[in-house]
Design an enzyme around this catalytic site. Sequence first.
Site, PDB file in Angstrom:
ATOM      1  N   GLU A 242       0.851  -1.196   0.000  1.00 25.90           N
ATOM      2  CA  GLU A 242       0.000   0.000   0.000  1.00 25.90           C
ATOM      3  C   GLU A 242       0.880   1.236   0.000  1.00 25.90           C
ATOM      4  O   GLU A 242       1.819   1.348   0.796  1.00 25.90           O
ATOM      5  CB  GLU A 242      -0.921   0.005   1.221  1.00 25.90           C
ATOM      6  CG  GLU A 242      -1.794   1.252   1.333  1.00 25.90           C
ATOM      7  CD  GLU A 242      -2.743   1.192   2.529  1.00 25.90           C
ATOM      8  OE1 GLU A 242      -3.187   0.075   2.886  1.00 25.90           O
ATOM      9  OE2 GLU A 242      -3.012   2.255   3.124  1.00 25.90           O
ATOM     10  N   GLU A 247      -2.499  11.310   3.410  1.00 24.45           N
ATOM     11  CA  GLU A 247      -3.585  11.081   4.353  1.00 24.45           C
ATOM     12  C   GLU A 247      -3.614  12.252   5.330  1.00 24.45           C
ATOM     13  O   GLU A 247      -2.576  12.844   5.639  1.00 24.45           O
ATOM     14  CB  GLU A 247      -3.393   9.780   5.132  1.00 24.45           C
ATOM     15  CG  GLU A 247      -3.609   8.522   4.326  1.00 24.45           C
ATOM     16  CD  GLU A 247      -3.455   7.290   5.202  1.00 24.45           C
ATOM     17  OE1 GLU A 247      -4.477   6.643   5.498  1.00 24.45           O
ATOM     18  OE2 GLU A 247      -2.309   6.987   5.585  1.00 24.45           O
TER      19      GLU A 247
END
Length: 354
Positions: A242, A247
């Site tokens: 990932e 974020e």
Amino acid sequence: MKYFKTSLLLVTVFFLTGSCTKAGGGGGGGNQGKTPSNLMITANVSVDGSGNVAFTAKADDAVSYAFEFGNGVVKTVATGITNYQYTLAGSNTYNVTVTASGSTGLTIKKTVPVTVNVLGGGGAQTLFWAEEFNVDGAPDATKWGYDIGTGSNGWGNNELQYYTSRPENVIVQNGVLKITAKKENYMGSAYTSTRLLSQNKFAFTYGRVEVRAKIPAGVGTWPAIWMLGSNIASVGWPACGELDIMEHRGSELNKIFGTLHYPGRSGGNADGNTKVISNATTEFHNYSMDWSATAIKIYVDDLLIHSVNNSAAIPFNHDFFFILNVAMGGGFAGPVDAAVTSATMEVDYVRVYK
């Protein structure tokens, strides 16, 4: 003879004094004796990773400009306009000094920092894939699909939203993608949102990713720009790998996370770092990643957040696809402020260079 010599000396002194007064007094001398002033410098850095920078310097009463590019290279131009290509790979900041000279040699000097990102040792890369979000309405179905439902489908983190494909949650307007999380009772969930993904439509291995976005505020919001390995269906997570390019959680305003997840470094033990910036929720910023067989580097506005040496030992050497979403609550974002009724992430573009 003595009188004559004295008179001649007086005349000579008068002549020299008069000449100096004329030259220094500005009468009839124009701008020749003026020191350049109001020096302004602009640097337009190419976003293609080529290292090219277009410089413009301008000052009043200047006739030439000497550029010191911060790496030992010096170049003088009369116009104050010049281009330069940096070649050192990675994101580097150079202190560029410009000296503006007047016609009599008087000068003014100014230094500005310039951050340049160079890919692959300075070679320019070409645009490989792009989503500019220029067509109003639903996202382009040839490029994007949806995860529908809640975290019970196997890809949640105890989040509170139900993901939909409704225009209330996702729409393209005026050249911008808008993903909106809304506080509403829907299919048993307290919030709705959208999880947009390019799985089975577009994936790639290695290159430079650039995403320009503005993210929402509000405690409990969790916008993300990220990627998953295309082999997730066969090997599962985190074995697929990932790549979290951006974020943000509303409880830590303006703190941007750049993170990699893989076996041994997943969940709370993930391989990442953070950068605090200004105006993340009120202005667009560039979130980018350089990905090669040797390194993965994550940036915000060309400032390096995190770097990881890539190798066969970690799962970042195969195709990955994009995910754009806004989650609410969950293990990362925490409790949602009851006052948050709507939260929108806006994306100007997604680009991949190779």
